[in-house]
Design a protein around this motif. Structure first.
Motif, PDB file in Angstrom:
ATOM      1  N   TRP A  47      62.595  -2.191   6.667  1.00 12.40           N
ATOM      2  CA  TRP A  47      61.483  -1.971   5.745  1.00 12.40           C
ATOM      3  C   TRP A  47      60.758  -3.283   5.477  1.00 12.40           C
ATOM      4  CZ3 TRP A  47      59.556   2.599   4.752  1.00 12.40           C
ATOM      5  CH2 TRP A  47      60.369   3.722   4.885  1.00 12.40           C
ATOM      6  N   THR A  48      59.414  -3.259   5.612  1.00  6.27           N
ATOM      7  CA  THR A  48      58.591  -4.442   5.488  1.00  6.27           C
ATOM      8  C   THR A  48      57.455  -4.187   4.497  1.00  6.27           C
ATOM      9  OG1 THR A  48      59.047  -4.944   7.809  1.00  6.27           O
ATOM     10  CG2 THR A  48      57.199  -6.096   6.793  1.00  6.27           C
ATOM     11  N   ASP A  49      57.210  -5.149   3.618  1.00  7.68           N
ATOM     12  CA  ASP A  49      56.113  -5.068   2.664  1.00  7.68           C
ATOM     13  C   ASP A  49      54.790  -5.136   3.429  1.00  7.68           C
ATOM     14  OD1 ASP A  49      54.199  -5.508   0.618  1.00  7.68           O
ATOM     15  OD2 ASP A  49      55.625  -6.654  -0.572  1.00  7.68           O
ATOM     16  N   ALA A  50      53.854  -4.238   3.106  1.00 11.99           N
ATOM     17  CA  ALA A  50      52.560  -4.207   3.792  1.00 11.99           C
ATOM     18  C   ALA A  50      51.653  -5.364   3.379  1.00 11.99           C
ATOM     19  CB  ALA A  50      51.852  -2.879   3.516  1.00 11.99           C
ATOM     20  N   GLY A  51      51.981  -6.061   2.305  1.00 12.82           N
ATOM     21  CA  GLY A  51      51.189  -7.212   1.878  1.00 12.82           C
ATOM     22  C   GLY A  51      50.482  -6.977   0.559  1.00 12.82           C
ATOM     23  N   GLY A  87      57.713   5.025   9.058  1.00 12.79           N
ATOM     24  CA  GLY A  87      58.004   5.461   7.700  1.00 12.79           C
ATOM     25  C   GLY A  87      57.219   4.664   6.689  1.00 12.79           C
ATOM     26  N   LEU A  88      56.888   5.298   5.572  1.00 10.54           N
ATOM     27  CA  LEU A  88      56.193   4.643   4.473  1.00 10.54           C
ATOM     28  C   LEU A  88      56.882   5.002   3.171  1.00 10.54           C
ATOM     29  CD1 LEU A  88      52.509   5.437   5.470  1.00 10.54           C
ATOM     30  CD2 LEU A  88      53.592   3.186   5.522  1.00 10.54           C
ATOM     31  N   LYS A  89      56.884   4.069   2.225  1.00 12.05           N
ATOM     32  CA  LYS A  89      57.379   4.365   0.889  1.00 12.05           C
ATOM     33  C   LYS A  89      56.746   3.399  -0.103  1.00 12.05           C
ATOM     34  CE  LYS A  89      61.675   1.654   1.215  1.00 12.05           C
ATOM     35  NZ  LYS A  89      63.139   1.737   1.086  1.00 12.05           N
ATOM     36  N   LEU A  90      56.703   3.817  -1.352  1.00  9.05           N
ATOM     37  CA  LEU A  90      56.263   2.961  -2.440  1.00  9.05           C
ATOM     38  C   LEU A  90      57.492   2.378  -3.113  1.00  9.05           C
ATOM     39  CD1 LEU A  90      53.495   5.119  -4.159  1.00  9.05           C
ATOM     40  CD2 LEU A  90      53.167   3.078  -2.770  1.00  9.05           C
ATOM     41  N   MET A  91      57.396   1.116  -3.514  1.00 13.74           N
ATOM     42  CA  MET A  91      58.497   0.449  -4.210  1.00 13.74           C
ATOM     43  C   MET A  91      57.981  -0.101  -5.538  1.00 13.74           C
ATOM     44  SD  MET A  91      61.252   0.518  -2.254  1.00 13.74           S
ATOM     45  CE  MET A  91      62.293  -0.872  -2.687  1.00 13.74           C
ATOM     46  N   ARG A  92      58.833  -0.029  -6.578  1.00 12.87           N
ATOM     47  CA  ARG A  92      58.522  -0.660  -7.858  1.00 12.87           C
ATOM     48  C   ARG A  92      59.200  -2.020  -7.880  1.00 12.87           C
ATOM     49  NH1 ARG A  92      62.033   0.636 -12.255  1.00 12.87           N
ATOM     50  NH2 ARG A  92      61.542   2.830 -12.051  1.00 12.87           N
ATOM     51  N   ASP A  93      58.414  -3.081  -8.077  1.00  9.86           N
ATOM     52  CA  ASP A  93      58.913  -4.453  -8.165  1.00  9.86           C
ATOM     53  C   ASP A  93      59.847  -4.802  -7.005  1.00  9.86           C
ATOM     54  OD1 ASP A  93      57.426  -4.947 -10.458  1.00  9.86           O
ATOM     55  OD2 ASP A  93      59.014  -4.210 -11.776  1.00  9.86           O
ATOM     56  N   ASP A  94      59.546  -4.275  -5.829  1.00  9.95           N
ATOM     57  CA  ASP A  94      60.272  -4.556  -4.575  1.00  9.95           C
ATOM     58  C   ASP A  94      61.752  -4.166  -4.611  1.00  9.95           C
ATOM     59  OD1 ASP A  94      57.989  -5.632  -3.326  1.00  9.95           O
ATOM     60  OD2 ASP A  94      58.337  -7.571  -4.280  1.00  9.95           O
ATOM     61  N   THR A  95      62.171  -3.362  -5.609  1.00 12.54           N
ATOM     62  CA  THR A  95      63.596  -3.014  -5.707  1.00 12.54           C
ATOM     63  C   THR A  95      63.874  -1.528  -5.850  1.00 12.54           C
ATOM     64  OG1 THR A  95      63.581  -3.359  -8.105  1.00 12.54           O
ATOM     65  CG2 THR A  95      64.215  -5.249  -6.739  1.00 12.54           C
ATOM     66  N   VAL A  96      62.975  -0.763  -6.460  1.00  9.81           N
ATOM     67  CA  VAL A  96      63.242   0.646  -6.745  1.00  9.81           C
ATOM     68  C   VAL A  96      62.279   1.513  -5.940  1.00  9.81           C
ATOM     69  CG1 VAL A  96      63.370   2.412  -8.546  1.00  9.81           C
ATOM     70  CG2 VAL A  96      63.970   0.039  -9.089  1.00  9.81           C
ATOM     71  N   TYR A 139      53.630  -2.019  -7.979  1.00  7.82           N
ATOM     72  CA  TYR A 139      53.984  -0.985  -7.002  1.00  7.82           C
ATOM     73  C   TYR A 139      53.449  -1.458  -5.655  1.00  7.82           C
ATOM     74  CZ  TYR A 139      55.112   1.964 -10.968  1.00  7.82           C
ATOM     75  OH  TYR A 139      55.675   2.472 -12.112  1.00  7.82           O
ATOM     76  N   SER A 140      54.318  -1.463  -4.643  1.00  8.61           N
ATOM     77  CA  SER A 140      53.974  -1.991  -3.320  1.00  8.61           C
ATOM     78  C   SER A 140      54.253  -0.948  -2.249  1.00  8.61           C
ATOM     79  CB  SER A 140      54.808  -3.235  -3.015  1.00  8.61           C
ATOM     80  OG  SER A 140      54.631  -4.209  -4.007  1.00  8.61           O
ATOM     81  N   LEU A 141      53.479  -1.020  -1.167  1.00  7.19           N
ATOM     82  CA  LEU A 141      53.663  -0.135  -0.022  1.00  7.19           C
ATOM     83  C   LEU A 141      54.528  -0.837   1.014  1.00  7.19           C
ATOM     84  CD1 LEU A 141      52.773   2.588   1.282  1.00  7.19           C
ATOM     85  CD2 LEU A 141      50.957   1.275   2.402  1.00  7.19           C
ATOM     86  N   TYR A 142      55.536  -0.121   1.516  1.00  7.38           N
ATOM     87  CA  TYR A 142      56.433  -0.628   2.553  1.00  7.38           C
ATOM     88  C   TYR A 142      56.373   0.298   3.760  1.00  7.38           C
ATOM     89  CZ  TYR A 142      58.858  -4.168  -0.242  1.00  7.38           C
ATOM     90  OH  TYR A 142      59.176  -5.290  -0.958  1.00  7.38           O
ATOM     91  N   GLY A 143      56.577  -0.284   4.943  1.00  8.45           N
ATOM     92  CA  GLY A 143      56.608   0.506   6.169  1.00  8.45           C
ATOM     93  C   GLY A 143      57.722   0.067   7.087  1.00  8.45           C
ATOM     94  N   VAL A 144      58.056   0.953   8.041  1.00  9.29           N
ATOM     95  CA  VAL A 144      59.095   0.686   9.039  1.00  9.29           C
ATOM     96  C   VAL A 144      58.712   1.426  10.313  1.00  9.29           C
ATOM     97  CG1 VAL A 144      60.551   2.638   8.306  1.00  9.29           C
ATOM     98  CG2 VAL A 144      61.607   0.648   9.407  1.00  9.29           C
ATOM     99  N   GLU A 145      59.082   0.872  11.463  1.00  7.76           N
ATOM    100  CA  GLU A 145      58.841   1.565  12.734  1.00  7.76           C
ATOM    101  C   GLU A 145      60.061   1.413  13.628  1.00  7.76           C
ATOM    102  OE1 GLU A 145      58.357   0.349  16.065  1.00  7.76           O
ATOM    103  OE2 GLU A 145      58.702  -1.723  15.523  1.00  7.76           O
TER     104      GLU A 145
END
Length: 168
Positions: A47-51, A87-96, A139-145
């Protein structure tokens, strides 16, 4: 038969028990949103932060507030000669994680026979968060491939993330 006296206005309503009252709870206290057309190519099976272009910051006014999140992301999956999953997901403060389990599992492209077929689509998620804080939340967007390409905001797509603070 209604026997209440008075006049409804912007701050009162007539309840079912024939009494005038002010509404409470469930009010939208603030709305914060971001839109970006920044393109990101996720090239990691972690999982990587989209920026920072995909970060939304909101500061709740009460610890009892809920945050209702709405996100929409355009994506493309594809490359020749293999099956690919993004895959995509939203994270709260990069932990939840703010994404229900399996919400990102449908971002797949099966390339049969190496024809280079690509799959484009739109990922959307709604989530009700209970952060129990009055500190700023990011809230941050994360992705994975997993192999091949997984891009967001490719081909003139726009990502939008909206957070609404709902009063208790």
């Amino acid at each position: 038969m209604l026997s209440a006296t008075g006049t409804a206005d912007g701050t009162t309503f007539l309840r079912g028990d024939n009494a005038w009252a002010a509404p409470s709870g469930g009010k939208v206290l603030q709305v914060v949103g971001i839109e970006t057309d920044t393109s990101v190519n996720f090239a990691s099976s972690s999982w990587t932060d989209a920026g920072t272009d995909f970060d939304l910051v909101i500061t709740p006014s009460a610890t009892s507030s809920k945050i209702f999140l709405v996100a929409t992301v355009g994506y493309r999956i594809g490359d020749s000669g293999a099956s690919h999953t993004g895959g995509l997901k939203l994270m709260r403060d990069d932990t939840v994680s703010m994404t229900p389990a399996g919400a990102y599992a449908n971002l797949r492209n099966y390339d049969y026979g190496g024809s280079g077929v690509m799959w484009q689509g739109q990922w959307s998620v709604n989530w009700l968060d209970s952060p129990a804080t009055i500190s700023a939340i990011t809230y941050s967007l994360y992705g994975v491939e997993t192999g091949g390409e997984f891009l967001i905001n490719d081909d003139a797509d726009i990502t939008s993330i909206i957070a609404m603070e709902i009063g208790a």
